[in-house]
Enzyme design. Structure first.
Site, PDB file in Angstrom:
ATOM      1  N   THR A 125       0.831  -1.209   0.000  1.00  0.00           N
ATOM      2  CA  THR A 125       0.000   0.000   0.000  1.00  0.00           C
ATOM      3  C   THR A 125       0.864   1.257   0.000  1.00  0.00           C
ATOM      4  O   THR A 125       1.990   1.251   0.524  1.00  0.00           O
ATOM      5  CB  THR A 125      -0.914  -0.012   1.249  1.00  0.00           C
ATOM      6  OG1 THR A 125      -1.518   1.273   1.391  1.00  0.00           O
ATOM      7  CG2 THR A 125      -0.140  -0.304   2.523  1.00  0.00           C
ATOM      8  N   ASP A 126       0.300   2.349  -0.500  1.00  0.00           N
ATOM      9  CA  ASP A 126       1.011   3.636  -0.446  1.00  0.00           C
ATOM     10  C   ASP A 126       1.156   4.141   0.985  1.00  0.00           C
ATOM     11  O   ASP A 126       1.953   5.033   1.260  1.00  0.00           O
ATOM     12  CB  ASP A 126       0.302   4.688  -1.325  1.00  0.00           C
ATOM     13  CG  ASP A 126      -1.135   4.988  -0.904  1.00  0.00           C
ATOM     14  OD1 ASP A 126      -1.650   4.331   0.023  1.00  0.00           O
ATOM     15  OD2 ASP A 126      -1.745   5.894  -1.518  1.00  0.00           O
ATOM     16  N   GLU A 127       0.356   3.547   1.905  1.00  0.00           N
ATOM     17  CA  GLU A 127       0.402   4.036   3.295  1.00  0.00           C
ATOM     18  C   GLU A 127       1.755   3.778   3.953  1.00  0.00           C
ATOM     19  O   GLU A 127       2.053   4.353   4.998  1.00  0.00           O
ATOM     20  CB  GLU A 127      -0.722   3.408   4.126  1.00  0.00           C
ATOM     21  CG  GLU A 127      -2.079   3.796   3.600  1.00  0.00           C
ATOM     22  CD  GLU A 127      -3.221   3.582   4.584  1.00  0.00           C
ATOM     23  OE1 GLU A 127      -2.964   3.401   5.779  1.00  0.00           O
ATOM     24  OE2 GLU A 127      -4.372   3.615   4.132  1.00  0.00           O
ATOM     25  N   TYR A 153      -1.606  -0.473  11.212  1.00  0.00           N
ATOM     26  CA  TYR A 153      -1.829  -1.143   9.922  1.00  0.00           C
ATOM     27  C   TYR A 153      -0.674  -0.881   8.963  1.00  0.00           C
ATOM     28  O   TYR A 153      -0.059  -1.808   8.441  1.00  0.00           O
ATOM     29  CB  TYR A 153      -3.149  -0.667   9.284  1.00  0.00           C
ATOM     30  CG  TYR A 153      -3.226  -0.949   7.797  1.00  0.00           C
ATOM     31  CD1 TYR A 153      -3.387  -2.253   7.334  1.00  0.00           C
ATOM     32  CD2 TYR A 153      -3.099   0.081   6.856  1.00  0.00           C
ATOM     33  CE1 TYR A 153      -3.430  -2.524   5.963  1.00  0.00           C
ATOM     34  CE2 TYR A 153      -3.144  -0.187   5.494  1.00  0.00           C
ATOM     35  CZ  TYR A 153      -3.305  -1.483   5.047  1.00  0.00           C
ATOM     36  OH  TYR A 153      -3.335  -1.746   3.697  1.00  0.00           O
ATOM     37  N   LYS A 157       2.265  -3.371   7.272  1.00  0.00           N
ATOM     38  CA  LYS A 157       2.477  -3.559   5.833  1.00  0.00           C
ATOM     39  C   LYS A 157       3.929  -3.202   5.467  1.00  0.00           C
ATOM     40  O   LYS A 157       4.542  -3.857   4.637  1.00  0.00           O
ATOM     41  CB  LYS A 157       1.510  -2.688   5.027  1.00  0.00           C
ATOM     42  CG  LYS A 157       0.040  -3.056   5.156  1.00  0.00           C
ATOM     43  CD  LYS A 157      -0.312  -4.419   4.598  1.00  0.00           C
ATOM     44  CE  LYS A 157      -0.262  -4.501   3.085  1.00  0.00           C
ATOM     45  NZ  LYS A 157      -0.697  -5.831   2.577  1.00  0.00           N
TER      46      LYS A 157
HETATM   47  P1  NAD Z   1     -10.126  -6.827   2.587  1.00  0.00           P
HETATM   48  O1  NAD Z   1     -10.076  -6.547   4.046  1.00  0.00           O
HETATM   49  O2  NAD Z   1     -11.358  -6.496   1.806  1.00  0.00           O
HETATM   50  O3  NAD Z   1      -9.846  -8.380   2.345  1.00  0.00           O
HETATM   51  C1  NAD Z   1      -8.847  -9.092   3.022  1.00  0.00           C
HETATM   52  C2  NAD Z   1      -9.068 -10.594   2.778  1.00  0.00           C
HETATM   53  O4  NAD Z   1      -8.008 -11.298   3.430  1.00  0.00           O
HETATM   54  C3  NAD Z   1     -10.381 -11.129   3.368  1.00  0.00           C
HETATM   55  O5  NAD Z   1     -11.010 -11.993   2.441  1.00  0.00           O
HETATM   56  C4  NAD Z   1      -9.928 -11.899   4.601  1.00  0.00           C
HETATM   57  O6  NAD Z   1     -10.784 -12.996   4.926  1.00  0.00           O
HETATM   58  C5  NAD Z   1      -8.548 -12.376   4.175  1.00  0.00           C
HETATM   59  N1  NAD Z   1      -7.661 -12.645   5.317  1.00  0.00           N
HETATM   60  C6  NAD Z   1      -7.431 -11.834   6.384  1.00  0.00           C
HETATM   61  N2  NAD Z   1      -6.596 -12.435   7.239  1.00  0.00           N
HETATM   62  C7  NAD Z   1      -6.264 -13.644   6.689  1.00  0.00           C
HETATM   63  C8  NAD Z   1      -5.422 -14.710   7.094  1.00  0.00           C
HETATM   64  N3  NAD Z   1      -4.743 -14.664   8.248  1.00  0.00           N
HETATM   65  N4  NAD Z   1      -5.314 -15.790   6.285  1.00  0.00           N
HETATM   66  C9  NAD Z   1      -5.997 -15.858   5.104  1.00  0.00           C
HETATM   67  N5  NAD Z   1      -6.828 -14.881   4.689  1.00  0.00           N
HETATM   68  C10 NAD Z   1      -6.941 -13.778   5.469  1.00  0.00           C
HETATM   69  O7  NAD Z   1      -8.856  -6.103   1.978  1.00  0.00           O
HETATM   70  P2  NAD Z   1      -8.651  -5.380   0.571  1.00  0.00           P
HETATM   71  O8  NAD Z   1      -9.092  -3.984   0.681  1.00  0.00           O
HETATM   72  O9  NAD Z   1      -9.158  -6.243  -0.512  1.00  0.00           O
HETATM   73  O10 NAD Z   1      -7.062  -5.350   0.511  1.00  0.00           O
HETATM   74  C11 NAD Z   1      -6.329  -6.433  -0.044  1.00  0.00           C
HETATM   75  C12 NAD Z   1      -4.845  -6.127   0.035  1.00  0.00           C
HETATM   76  O11 NAD Z   1      -4.562  -4.941  -0.678  1.00  0.00           O
HETATM   77  C13 NAD Z   1      -4.337  -5.901   1.448  1.00  0.00           C
HETATM   78  O12 NAD Z   1      -3.075  -6.509   1.562  1.00  0.00           O
HETATM   79  C14 NAD Z   1      -4.233  -4.391   1.578  1.00  0.00           C
HETATM   80  O13 NAD Z   1      -3.209  -4.052   2.472  1.00  0.00           O
HETATM   81  C15 NAD Z   1      -3.884  -4.011   0.154  1.00  0.00           C
HETATM   82  N6  NAD Z   1      -4.308  -2.668  -0.290  1.00  0.00           N
HETATM   83  C16 NAD Z   1      -5.610  -2.268  -0.154  1.00  0.00           C
HETATM   84  C17 NAD Z   1      -5.995  -1.024  -0.644  1.00  0.00           C
HETATM   85  C18 NAD Z   1      -7.433  -0.552  -0.547  1.00  0.00           C
HETATM   86  O14 NAD Z   1      -7.724   0.586  -0.897  1.00  0.00           O
HETATM   87  N7  NAD Z   1      -8.384  -1.362  -0.113  1.00  0.00           N
HETATM   88  C19 NAD Z   1      -5.057  -0.191  -1.242  1.00  0.00           C
HETATM   89  C20 NAD Z   1      -3.742  -0.624  -1.354  1.00  0.00           C
HETATM   90  C21 NAD Z   1      -3.393  -1.864  -0.883  1.00  0.00           C
HETATM   91  O1  TDX Z   2     -16.280   6.802   8.521  1.00  0.00           O
HETATM   92  C1  TDX Z   2     -15.246   7.251   7.981  1.00  0.00           C
HETATM   93  N1  TDX Z   2     -15.074   8.609   7.879  1.00  0.00           N
HETATM   94  C2  TDX Z   2     -13.964   9.192   7.338  1.00  0.00           C
HETATM   95  O2  TDX Z   2     -13.864  10.419   7.284  1.00  0.00           O
HETATM   96  C3  TDX Z   2     -14.200   6.403   7.457  1.00  0.00           C
HETATM   97  C4  TDX Z   2     -14.324   4.903   7.531  1.00  0.00           C
HETATM   98  C5  TDX Z   2     -13.095   7.003   6.908  1.00  0.00           C
HETATM   99  N2  TDX Z   2     -12.956   8.358   6.872  1.00  0.00           N
HETATM  100  C6  TDX Z   2     -11.737   8.950   6.258  1.00  0.00           C
HETATM  101  C7  TDX Z   2     -10.427   8.394   6.759  1.00  0.00           C
HETATM  102  C8  TDX Z   2      -9.528   8.505   5.541  1.00  0.00           C
HETATM  103  O3  TDX Z   2      -8.952   9.789   5.474  1.00  0.00           O
HETATM  104  O4  TDX Z   2     -11.784   8.648   4.869  1.00  0.00           O
HETATM  105  C9  TDX Z   2     -10.474   8.335   4.355  1.00  0.00           C
HETATM  106  C10 TDX Z   2     -10.494   6.926   3.782  1.00  0.00           C
HETATM  107  O5  TDX Z   2     -10.628   6.044   4.875  1.00  0.00           O
HETATM  108  P1  TDX Z   2     -10.641   4.450   4.670  1.00  0.00           P
HETATM  109  O6  TDX Z   2     -11.707   4.116   3.686  1.00  0.00           O
HETATM  110  O7  TDX Z   2     -10.672   3.827   6.017  1.00  0.00           O
HETATM  111  O8  TDX Z   2      -9.254   4.190   3.914  1.00  0.00           O
HETATM  112  P2  TDX Z   2      -7.741   4.555   4.321  1.00  0.00           P
HETATM  113  O9  TDX Z   2      -7.571   4.725   5.761  1.00  0.00           O
HETATM  114  O10 TDX Z   2      -7.295   5.676   3.422  1.00  0.00           O
HETATM  115  O11 TDX Z   2      -7.009   3.176   3.877  1.00  0.00           O
HETATM  116  C11 TDX Z   2      -7.363   2.495   2.639  1.00  0.00           C
HETATM  117  O12 TDX Z   2      -6.450   2.772   1.622  1.00  0.00           O
HETATM  118  C12 TDX Z   2      -5.152   2.204   1.712  1.00  0.00           C
HETATM  119  C13 TDX Z   2      -7.471   0.990   2.862  1.00  0.00           C
HETATM  120  O13 TDX Z   2      -8.410   0.716   3.889  1.00  0.00           O
HETATM  121  C14 TDX Z   2      -6.128   0.389   3.161  1.00  0.00           C
HETATM  122  O14 TDX Z   2      -6.241  -1.022   3.288  1.00  0.00           O
HETATM  123  C15 TDX Z   2      -5.191   0.724   2.018  1.00  0.00           C
HETATM  124  O15 TDX Z   2      -3.908   0.264   2.279  1.00  0.00           O
END
Ligand code: NAD
Ligand code: TDX
Length: 339
Positions: A125-127, A153, A157
């Site tokens: 992730t970019d985080e 988190y 990562k």
């Molecule tokens: P998500 O939370 O929707 O899904 C995570 C999945 O992993 C779920 O199906 C969960 O059951 C499974 N999981 C969790 N713990 C596990 C374990 N111990 N063993 C096996 N399976 C397990 O997450 P997402 O948003 O789809 O993110 C997927 C990946 O991408 C993550 O690694 C996250 O860090 C990365 N990522 C997410 C975003 C975003 O915006 N959502 C952005 C950049 C990177």
């Molecule tokens: O109720 C809310 N109100 C609010 O203002 C929630 C849930 C979030 N927020 C804000 C927090 C953040 O600035 O919105 C922004 C986005 O929040 P999230 O959807 O929780 O995402 P973020 O924290 O940016 O992280 C996401 O992007 C990077 C994913 O959850 C991560 O898994 C990924 O790595």
């Protein structure tokens, strides 16, 4: 080609599985997922009967089970999406984040070493780069930006990324890492900003915005992320990190107002609530490397992608309503009741 996709019952992993099975009908895909609160088997309904697909319910931290699966399937490629992914939950209770995100990554890479693979891809992730100030719009995260994670988190990562690079240097494991910005699209779990806002607005519930809503995220349609990972797997250089993002920065408050407008709901639903602890101000990716080396560019413009996403949530109410009616309700009350 046989691919293990971990975390494939979650948001991005499931979209990636759909992409791969559609684009490469000869590939075998095994989804390894623990089905935590964030994993949903109903998401994979459309591929369950596909003879090239297998679902295995397992924890990536379970070494014996992971080794058994590798022994049985002899995968060529592993793509690791499995993670605890929600920043707010990591602030509330970091431990499971360290277990899954760091130690789970180690178990997978050990299995890769033991059984041999052609590629281990870590979905990061970019985080991991921390955040950028709002008053320096000229600054972006490049692959050379130092790791500077803020939350439990993102530090989990970042730790995993360091371990992946260490396995490349020390053992020669053929790894790649992608660091993507915020995704949005179908099957996004309704604890995250965009799906939470859509679901609450449709139910005429308050729309919680942290702080003043000025924090900026760089939004990318999930399919574009999946295409980037596909390219990295097939054409990316081993040992390399690729940033993925599409120069689509928006403040949270703009997103929430846009969703209100699209759904015809009043902005009076917006409720400014206590800020997230350590809240990152701005994320912004410089995608020059992946564009130059692999020709990747985002294809879905935000204005179109957000409409498509909202339409998906309207057409698939049962998917998210089932989630909202389950254990998730307790989480919601704990996080938002006195905020
Ligand atoms: P998500 O939370 O929707 O899904 C995570 C999945 O992993 C779920 O199906 C969960 O059951 C499974 N999981 C969790 N713990 C596990 C374990 N111990 N063993 C096996 N399976 C397990 O997450 P997402 O948003 O789809 O993110 C997927 C990946 O991408 C993550 O690694 C996250 O860090 C990365 N990522 C997410 C975003 C975003 O915006 N959502 C952005 C950049 C990177
Ligand atoms: O109720 C809310 N109100 C609010 O203002 C929630 C849930 C979030 N927020 C804000 C927090 C953040 O600035 O919105 C922004 C986005 O929040 P999230 O959807 O929780 O995402 P973020 O924290 O940016 O992280 C996401 O992007 C990077 C994913 O959850 C991560 O898994 C990924 O790595």
């Amino acid at each position: 080609m046989k691919m293990i996709v971990t975390g494939g019952a979650g948001f991005i992993g499931s979209n990636f599985i759909f992409h791969i099975l559609k684009k490469y009908p000869s590939y075998g895909v095994i989804c390894l997922d623990k089905l935590t609160y964030a994993g949903n088997l109903s998401t994979l309904k459309s591929v369950m009967e596909n003879p090239n697909f297998r679902f295995v319910k397992e924890d990536i931290c379970n070494r014996a089970a992971v080794y058994r699966l590798f022994e049985e399937e002899k995968p060529d490629v592993v793509v690791n999406f499995a993670a605890e992914s929600h920043v707010d939950r990591s602030i509330d209770n970091p431990e499971i984040f360290l277990q899954t995100n760091i130690l789970g990554t180690q178990v997978l890479m050990d299995a890769c070493r033991q059984y041999g693979i052609t590629r281990y891809h870590q979905v990061s992730t970019d985080e991991v780069y921390g955040d950028l100030p709002l008053d320096r719009p000229d600054l972006f995260f490049t692959e050379e930006t130092p790791i500077h994670a803020s939350s439990p988190y993102s530090s989990s990562k970042a730790a995993a990324d360091l371990l992946v690079l260490a396995y490349y240097r020390t053992y020669g494991l053929p790894v790649t890492i992608s660091r993507c910005s915020n995704n949005y699209g179908p099957y996004h779990f309704p604890e995250k900003l965009i799906p939470l806002t859509i679901a609450n607005a449709l139910n005429d519930k308050p729309l919680p915005v942290y702080g003043q809503g000025l924090n900026v995220r760089d939004w990318l349609y999930v399919e574009d992320h999946c295409k980037a990972i596909d390219l990295i797997l097939h054409k990316g250089r081993v040992g390399e990190i690729y940033n993925v993002g599409g120069h689509n920065e928006m403040a949270n408050i703009e997103i929430v107002k846009l969703i209100c407008k699209e759904l015809g709901k009043p902005e009076s639903l917006i409720k400014f609530v206590a800020d997230r602890k350590g809240h990152d101000m701005r994320y912004a990716i410089d995608p020059t490397k992946i564009h130059r080396e692999l020709g990747w560019l985002p294809e879905t413009k935000f204005a179109y992608g957000i409409k498509k996403t909202i339409a998906w949530y309207l057409e698939n109410r049962e998917w998210w309503e089932e989630i909202l009616s389950g254990d998730y309700q307790q989480y919601y009350e704990k996080m938002y009741q006195n905020r």
